[in-house]
Design a protein around this motif. Structure first.
Motif, mmCIF file in Angstrom:
data_model
loop_
_atom_site.group_PDB
_atom_site.id
_atom_site.type_symbol
_atom_site.label_atom_id
_atom_site.label_comp_id
_atom_site.label_asym_id
_atom_site.label_seq_id
_atom_site.Cartn_x
_atom_site.Cartn_y
_atom_site.Cartn_z
ATOM 1 N N VAL A 101 -10.273 -25.007 -11.390
ATOM 2 C CA VAL A 101 -11.308 -25.119 -12.413
ATOM 3 C C VAL A 101 -11.197 -26.500 -13.052
ATOM 4 C CG1 VAL A 101 -12.257 -24.154 -14.539
ATOM 5 C CG2 VAL A 101 -11.125 -22.648 -12.891
ATOM 6 N N HIS A 102 -12.329 -27.184 -13.194
ATOM 7 C CA HIS A 102 -12.383 -28.489 -13.848
ATOM 8 C C HIS A 102 -12.962 -28.316 -15.253
ATOM 9 C CE1 HIS A 102 -11.455 -30.945 -10.304
ATOM 10 N NE2 HIS A 102 -12.040 -29.964 -9.652
ATOM 11 N N LEU A 103 -12.206 -28.763 -16.252
ATOM 12 C CA LEU A 103 -12.658 -28.740 -17.647
ATOM 13 C C LEU A 103 -12.902 -30.166 -18.103
ATOM 14 C CD1 LEU A 103 -10.177 -26.269 -19.374
ATOM 15 C CD2 LEU A 103 -12.555 -25.856 -18.793
ATOM 16 N N ASP A 104 -13.740 -30.320 -19.087
ATOM 17 C CA ASP A 104 -13.989 -31.629 -19.706
ATOM 18 C C ASP A 104 -14.485 -32.672 -18.710
ATOM 19 O OD1 ASP A 104 -13.040 -30.495 -22.087
ATOM 20 O OD2 ASP A 104 -10.981 -31.071 -21.589
ATOM 21 N N ALA A 105 -15.217 -32.240 -17.689
ATOM 22 C CA ALA A 105 -15.813 -33.181 -16.740
ATOM 23 C C ALA A 105 -16.958 -33.893 -17.460
ATOM 24 C CB ALA A 105 -16.320 -32.456 -15.503
ATOM 25 N N ALA A 106 -16.934 -35.219 -17.440
ATOM 26 C CA ALA A 106 -17.931 -35.994 -18.184
ATOM 27 C C ALA A 106 -18.994 -36.554 -17.244
ATOM 28 C CB ALA A 106 -17.237 -37.133 -18.926
ATOM 29 N N PRO A 107 -20.273 -36.285 -17.517
ATOM 30 C CA PRO A 107 -21.349 -36.846 -16.685
ATOM 31 C C PRO A 107 -21.332 -38.372 -16.737
ATOM 32 C CG PRO A 107 -22.195 -35.146 -18.150
ATOM 33 C CD PRO A 107 -20.792 -35.426 -18.581
ATOM 34 N N LEU A 108 -21.579 -38.994 -15.598
ATOM 35 C CA LEU A 108 -21.637 -40.451 -15.514
ATOM 36 C C LEU A 108 -23.089 -40.908 -15.527
ATOM 37 C CD1 LEU A 108 -18.856 -41.016 -12.831
ATOM 38 C CD2 LEU A 108 -18.667 -41.164 -15.318
ATOM 39 N N ASP A 109 -23.325 -42.044 -16.155
ATOM 40 C CA ASP A 109 -24.669 -42.608 -16.262
ATOM 41 C C ASP A 109 -24.882 -43.597 -15.115
ATOM 42 O OD1 ASP A 109 -27.065 -43.796 -16.925
ATOM 43 O OD2 ASP A 109 -26.554 -44.064 -19.042
ATOM 44 N N LEU A 110 -25.397 -43.092 -13.987
ATOM 45 C CA LEU A 110 -25.587 -43.936 -12.804
ATOM 46 C C LEU A 110 -26.639 -45.012 -13.043
ATOM 47 C CD1 LEU A 110 -25.400 -41.308 -9.920
ATOM 48 C CD2 LEU A 110 -23.557 -42.614 -11.000
ATOM 49 N N ALA A 111 -27.628 -44.727 -13.879
ATOM 50 C CA ALA A 111 -28.657 -45.734 -14.176
ATOM 51 C C ALA A 111 -28.046 -46.916 -14.919
ATOM 52 C CB ALA A 111 -29.790 -45.114 -14.992
ATOM 53 N N ALA A 112 -27.139 -46.647 -15.843
ATOM 54 C CA ALA A 112 -26.479 -47.734 -16.580
ATOM 55 C C ALA A 112 -25.640 -48.587 -15.642
ATOM 56 C CB ALA A 112 -25.612 -47.166 -17.699
ATOM 57 N N VAL A 113 -24.966 -47.945 -14.701
ATOM 58 C CA VAL A 113 -24.152 -48.691 -13.731
ATOM 59 C C VAL A 113 -25.057 -49.532 -12.838
ATOM 60 C CG1 VAL A 113 -22.497 -48.515 -11.840
ATOM 61 C CG2 VAL A 113 -22.319 -46.958 -13.786
ATOM 62 N N ALA A 114 -26.133 -48.941 -12.342
ATOM 63 C CA ALA A 114 -27.061 -49.664 -11.472
ATOM 64 C C ALA A 114 -27.682 -50.863 -12.194
ATOM 65 C CB ALA A 114 -28.157 -48.726 -10.974
ATOM 66 N N SER A 118 -21.447 -50.105 -16.985
ATOM 67 C CA SER A 118 -20.387 -49.248 -16.455
ATOM 68 C C SER A 118 -20.504 -47.868 -17.083
ATOM 69 C CB SER A 118 -19.009 -49.848 -16.740
ATOM 70 O OG SER A 118 -18.765 -49.872 -18.127
ATOM 71 N N SER A 119 -19.881 -46.895 -16.442
ATOM 72 C CA SER A 119 -19.826 -45.530 -16.938
ATOM 73 C C SER A 119 -18.604 -44.879 -16.327
ATOM 74 C CB SER A 119 -21.098 -44.765 -16.579
ATOM 75 O OG SER A 119 -21.065 -43.455 -17.113
ATOM 76 N N GLY A 120 -17.669 -44.475 -17.178
ATOM 77 C CA GLY A 120 -16.429 -43.886 -16.667
ATOM 78 C C GLY A 120 -15.735 -44.863 -15.736
ATOM 79 N N PRO A 121 -15.356 -44.411 -14.539
ATOM 80 C CA PRO A 121 -14.650 -45.294 -13.611
ATOM 81 C C PRO A 121 -15.576 -46.197 -12.789
ATOM 82 C CG PRO A 121 -14.805 -43.118 -12.668
ATOM 83 C CD PRO A 121 -15.396 -43.034 -14.053
ATOM 84 N N LEU A 122 -16.882 -46.073 -12.959
ATOM 85 C CA LEU A 122 -17.844 -46.837 -12.163
ATOM 86 C C LEU A 122 -18.302 -48.094 -12.891
ATOM 87 C CD1 LEU A 122 -20.135 -43.957 -10.855
ATOM 88 C CD2 LEU A 122 -18.156 -44.992 -9.719
ATOM 89 N N SER A 123 -18.506 -49.155 -12.114
ATOM 90 C CA SER A 123 -19.054 -50.397 -12.665
ATOM 91 C C SER A 123 -19.784 -51.129 -11.544
ATOM 92 C CB SER A 123 -17.941 -51.275 -13.248
ATOM 93 O OG SER A 123 -17.033 -51.663 -12.240
ATOM 94 N N MET A 124 -20.446 -52.209 -11.919
ATOM 95 C CA MET A 124 -21.184 -53.023 -10.960
ATOM 96 C C MET A 124 -20.678 -54.459 -11.084
ATOM 97 S SD MET A 124 -23.605 -52.505 -8.698
ATOM 98 C CE MET A 124 -24.694 -51.189 -9.162
ATOM 99 N N ASP A 125 -20.504 -55.122 -9.951
ATOM 100 C CA ASP A 125 -20.081 -56.522 -9.959
ATOM 101 C C ASP A 125 -20.841 -57.248 -8.861
ATOM 102 O OD1 ASP A 125 -18.612 -58.851 -10.618
ATOM 103 O OD2 ASP A 125 -17.171 -58.426 -9.020
ATOM 104 N N GLY A 126 -21.699 -58.160 -9.250
ATOM 105 C CA GLY A 126 -22.453 -58.938 -8.271
ATOM 106 C C GLY A 126 -23.309 -58.090 -7.355
ATOM 107 N N GLY A 127 -23.868 -57.012 -7.883
ATOM 108 C CA GLY A 127 -24.725 -56.157 -7.078
ATOM 109 C C GLY A 127 -23.976 -55.126 -6.240
ATOM 110 N N ARG A 128 -22.670 -55.067 -6.370
ATOM 111 C CA ARG A 128 -21.876 -54.104 -5.595
ATOM 112 C C ARG A 128 -21.235 -53.094 -6.534
ATOM 113 N NH1 ARG A 128 -17.783 -55.083 -0.615
ATOM 114 N NH2 ARG A 128 -18.118 -52.987 0.196
ATOM 115 N N ALA A 129 -21.420 -51.812 -6.219
ATOM 116 C CA ALA A 129 -20.839 -50.738 -7.030
ATOM 117 C C ALA A 129 -19.341 -50.660 -6.767
ATOM 118 C CB ALA A 129 -21.497 -49.407 -6.681
ATOM 119 N N LEU A 130 -18.584 -50.544 -7.869
ATOM 120 C CA LEU A 130 -17.125 -50.479 -7.794
ATOM 121 C C LEU A 130 -16.622 -49.231 -8.503
ATOM 122 C CD1 LEU A 130 -16.270 -54.173 -8.773
ATOM 123 C CD2 LEU A 130 -16.448 -53.214 -6.463
#
Length: 160
Positions: A101-114, A118-130
């Motif tokens: 069971v996963h608790l406290d899972a936080a939704p990521l904002d993919l539009a903000a990253v794109a 950044s959102s959570g562990p995701l970010s963008m650098d030079g057009g590449r998702a990291l």
């Protein structure tokens, strides 16, 4: 960004998913008859390392536990007592013994990253998702991370 996850979902079709739960406090009636808080199922997702890929969103992993009997009561650490209580709350909420069971899972904002943020562990650098797959780790390309994690979920190493 969205196409990476759409492709991941297509490759994950048929692979096992894990439950996402939230803590629900008892209503007045349940509290009167002695029912306490419980963890209830709100969805499921494929776990890919630090990400949970659900059919309609991507979340960062929070606390992970297995539903189960709380066991003995004499804990040396308060954190152990808390985890035992969470395992019991998952059973009370209808999860099978041993179910993840996963608790406290936080939704990521993919539009903000794109858009370059950044959102959570995701970010963008030079057009590449990291993705930053661990605290202090250098970010790695998201496409490579997803490919590696999908392969591990589809064909886990022997003994895993």
């Amino acid at each position: 960004m969205h196409s990476l996850f759409a492709d991941a979902r297509a490759r994950l079709a048929g692979a096992p998913q894990e439950a996402i739960g939230v803590v629900r406090e008892p209503g007045r009636l349940r509290a009167l008859v002695g029912g306490g808080a419980r963890i209830v199922r709100v969805g499921s997702a494929w776990r890919l390392g630090v990400l949970l890929v659900a059919p309609d969103e991507v979340l960062s992993v929070g606390e992970v536990l297995r539903a189960g009997d709380p066991g003995r009561r004499g804990y040396a650490a308060e954190s152990a007592r808390h985890r035992a209580e969470l395992r019991a709350m998952a059973l009370q909420g209808g999860f099978a013994p041993g179910e993840t069971v996963h608790l406290d899972a936080a939704p990521l904002d993919l539009a903000a990253v794109a858009a370059g943020g950044s959102s959570g562990p995701l970010s963008m650098d030079g057009g590449r998702a990291l993705i930053r797959w661990a605290p202090g780790a250098a970010p790695m390309p998201l496409d490579a991370y997803l490919a590696e994690r999908i392969a591990l979920l589809r064909e886990p190493p022997a003994g895993a």
